[in-house]
Design a protein around this motif. Structure first.
Motif, PDB file in Angstrom:
ATOM      1  N   MET A 100       0.852  -1.181   0.000  1.00  0.00           N
ATOM      2  CA  MET A 100       0.000   0.000   0.000  1.00  0.00           C
ATOM      3  C   MET A 100       0.888   1.231   0.000  1.00  0.00           C
ATOM      4  SD  MET A 100      -1.327  -0.136   3.933  1.00  0.00           S
ATOM      5  CE  MET A 100      -0.152  -0.247   5.274  1.00  0.00           C
ATOM      6  N   ASP A 101       0.343   2.308  -0.546  1.00  0.00           N
ATOM      7  CA  ASP A 101       1.070   3.566  -0.486  1.00  0.00           C
ATOM      8  C   ASP A 101       0.101   4.723  -0.316  1.00  0.00           C
ATOM      9  OD1 ASP A 101       0.083   4.311  -3.042  1.00  0.00           O
ATOM     10  OD2 ASP A 101       1.858   3.562  -4.061  1.00  0.00           O
ATOM     11  N   ALA A 102       0.641   5.841   0.147  1.00  0.00           N
ATOM     12  CA  ALA A 102      -0.119   7.076   0.298  1.00  0.00           C
ATOM     13  C   ALA A 102       0.395   8.085  -0.710  1.00  0.00           C
ATOM     14  CB  ALA A 102       0.009   7.632   1.710  1.00  0.00           C
ATOM     15  N   GLN A 103      -0.514   8.646  -1.500  1.00  0.00           N
ATOM     16  CA  GLN A 103      -0.178   9.705  -2.441  1.00  0.00           C
ATOM     17  C   GLN A 103      -0.351  11.033  -1.714  1.00  0.00           C
ATOM     18  OE1 GLN A 103       0.615   9.306  -5.832  1.00  0.00           O
ATOM     19  NE2 GLN A 103       0.604   7.085  -5.685  1.00  0.00           N
ATOM     20  N   VAL A 143      -4.463   0.459  -1.779  1.00  0.00           N
ATOM     21  CA  VAL A 143      -4.075  -0.917  -1.493  1.00  0.00           C
ATOM     22  C   VAL A 143      -3.719  -1.617  -2.804  1.00  0.00           C
ATOM     23  CG1 VAL A 143      -6.462  -1.757  -1.583  1.00  0.00           C
ATOM     24  CG2 VAL A 143      -4.740  -3.068  -0.340  1.00  0.00           C
ATOM     25  N   TYR A 144      -2.654  -2.422  -2.776  1.00  0.00           N
ATOM     26  CA  TYR A 144      -2.180  -3.183  -3.937  1.00  0.00           C
ATOM     27  C   TYR A 144      -2.471  -4.661  -3.734  1.00  0.00           C
ATOM     28  CZ  TYR A 144       0.601   0.832  -5.551  1.00  0.00           C
ATOM     29  OH  TYR A 144       1.005   2.063  -6.016  1.00  0.00           O
ATOM     30  N   PHE A 145      -3.029  -5.289  -4.749  1.00  0.00           N
ATOM     31  CA  PHE A 145      -3.255  -6.728  -4.716  1.00  0.00           C
ATOM     32  C   PHE A 145      -2.146  -7.432  -5.494  1.00  0.00           C
ATOM     33  CE2 PHE A 145      -7.642  -5.113  -4.148  1.00  0.00           C
ATOM     34  CZ  PHE A 145      -7.925  -5.722  -2.943  1.00  0.00           C
ATOM     35  N   HIS A 146      -1.508  -8.393  -4.849  1.00  0.00           N
ATOM     36  CA  HIS A 146      -0.418  -9.160  -5.448  1.00  0.00           C
ATOM     37  C   HIS A 146      -0.942 -10.033  -6.586  1.00  0.00           C
ATOM     38  CE1 HIS A 146       2.117 -12.745  -5.816  1.00  0.00           C
ATOM     39  NE2 HIS A 146       3.121 -12.025  -5.365  1.00  0.00           N
TER      40      HIS A 146
END
Length: 224
Positions: free
Chosen positions: A1-4, A57-60
């Motif tokens: 996950m990252d925050a922009q 959120v990133y899904f693998h």
């Protein structure tokens, strides 16, 4: 996950004090956050002020191109097609049929979370949507093995967009960070310049409060 975020340095001060994170040196506008030396998130500098200030959120996936095709086939859309992120992996930005935005990650050197389900790290992602049956169909197909496979241990759920959220709130994913004391964490959020968006409420997976950092990126605190 990252925050922009428009101001990554301010983000480092906020999350570093709130969760005890440390940070790598900036690389291509992003900094990796770590807890006890293990990667837990990233903070990314926004290059376009028109883009929202959000956690994503990133899904693998082992094949971002193939999964992007399935997103389209299921009625979703690809906002940013799969593209390499240096030698770290391949990323894509997508949206479900209801417009809730999420990302795909095909790892190379960066596999993803080094730690999770611990205080100060990722614990859950909840999709808030107006059509839960459509979400069940779309994500149940797209992420079937992760949700229903023999080794499934999902940390992702969905709920109707009602009750605690205002009527105009669009469908979205809400990233949850684990905390041992949600009231103490809420005090820290306020002291650091953030805001409490939704006071604590109970869910099937724990007690939750929704907050935002000093730049407006919303996230949840989860106490189990």
């Amino acid at each position: 996950m990252d925050a922009q975020l428009p101001d990554v340095e301010a983000g480092k001060r906020f999350y570093g004090e709130l969760f005890g994170w440390t940070f790598d040196e900036p690389e291509e506008g992003a900094v990796r956050a770590r807890l006890d030396g293990e990667p837990v998130a990233a903070l990314v500098r926004k290059t376009d002020g028109r883009m929202p200030t959000v956690w994503t959120v990133y899904f693998h996936t082992p094949d971002a191109v193939a999964l992007a095709g399935r997103v389209r086939a299921g009625g979703g859309q690809i906002v940013t097609p799969p593209h390499p992120v240096g030698d770290q992996g391949t990323s894509a930005l997508a949206a479900g049929p209801d417009g809730a935005v999420f990302a795909l990650w095909q790892p190379d050197r960066h596999p993803g979370f080094g730690r999770r389900h611990e205080p100060g790290t990722f614990a859950w992602a909840e999709l808030y949507t107006r059509d839960t049956e459509a979400a069940n169909a779309f994500y149940g197909d797209l992420l079937h093995d992760a949700l229903f496979g023999p080794d499934a241990d999902p940390d992702f759920g969905r709920a109707p967009l009602a009750g605690v959220f205002p009527a105009e709130m669009p469908p979205h994913f809400l990233v949850h960070f684990l905390t041992e004391d949600v009231e103490a964490a809420l005090g820290a959020v306020a002291r650091l310049g953030g805001r409490v968006r939704v006071p604590p409420f109970e869910t099937s997976y724990g007690g939750v409060a929704v907050v935002s950092d000093g730049q407006g990126a919303s996230f949840a605190l989860l106490q189990r």
